[in-house]
Design a protein around this motif. Structure first.
Motif: not given
Length: 192
Positions: A8-14, A171-174, A186-190
């Motif tokens: 999910e973290l990588l998907d948000r970044k992508f 990175s998959t490290d949040p 990005f930090q706040h889900g936007r």
């Protein structure tokens, strides 16, 4: 297939990266989007379009597009949709060599444009101009700069920026500092 928090973290970044590339916001990335992206970065840093740095940026982005469409356009329509982007990026970030080959030339061209005086360091003001091209607010650019300035010396080396660039995309490290590359959105889900 089970979706993990890392997926999910990588998907948000992508998704953020896709939104940066989809300049006309039509839901797909094509060659004109990449050219517009390159032009936007060049304009943001106020580099003359005929300069060697600008010409290099345009050429690198053309090469980048050709590699993206060859590797990610699975249906052969000459465009990349969000799902093709996610699937292709997962493959690319799974291989450090593939990631470097795909991204290092573009990242290098961006940060060289950002480094206006060519001293190898990027000031907060220089960084802010490039961040504006990515749609970051001045506040987000300031926050990102502070988080990425790991040694606290008031500047970012091109090498530090390359590390942040790699961390953001792979990175998959949040908690990695690279997650601040595009500021607090990005930090706040936007951010997508």
């Amino acid at each position: 297939m089970t979706i993990t928090a890392q997926d999910e973290l990588l998907d948000r970044k992508f998704d953020i990266c896709f939104s940066h590339a989809d300049q006309n916001r039509d839901g797909v990335v094509d060659a004109s989007d990449i050219l517009t992206f390159a032009s936007r970065v060049i304009s943001a840093v106020e580099e003359p379009f005929a300069s060697p740095k600008s010409v290099a940026m345009l050429q690198v982005c053309d090469d980048w597009w050709r590699a993206l469409v060859a590797g990610l356009d699975t249906n052969g329509d000459g465009r990349i949709d969000p799902e093709e982007y996610r699937v292709g990026m997962r493959r690319i970030v799974g291989s450090p060599e593939a990631f470097d080959a795909a991204s290092r030339p573009v990242a290098t061209a961006i940060w060289q444009l950002c480094d206006r005086d060519g001293d190898g360091d990027v000031t907060a003001e220089e960084f802010g101009k490039v961040q504006a091209a990515f749609g970051a607010t001045p506040e987000n650019a300031r926050l990102a700069f502070q988080r990425l300035d790991l040694d606290g010396d008031g500047s970012l080396s091109v090498n530090e920026l390359m590390i942040a660039f790699r961390d953001f995309y792979t990175s998959t490290d949040p908690e990695t500092a690279g997650n601040w590359l595009f500021g607090a959105d990005f930090q706040h889900g936007r951010g997508a």
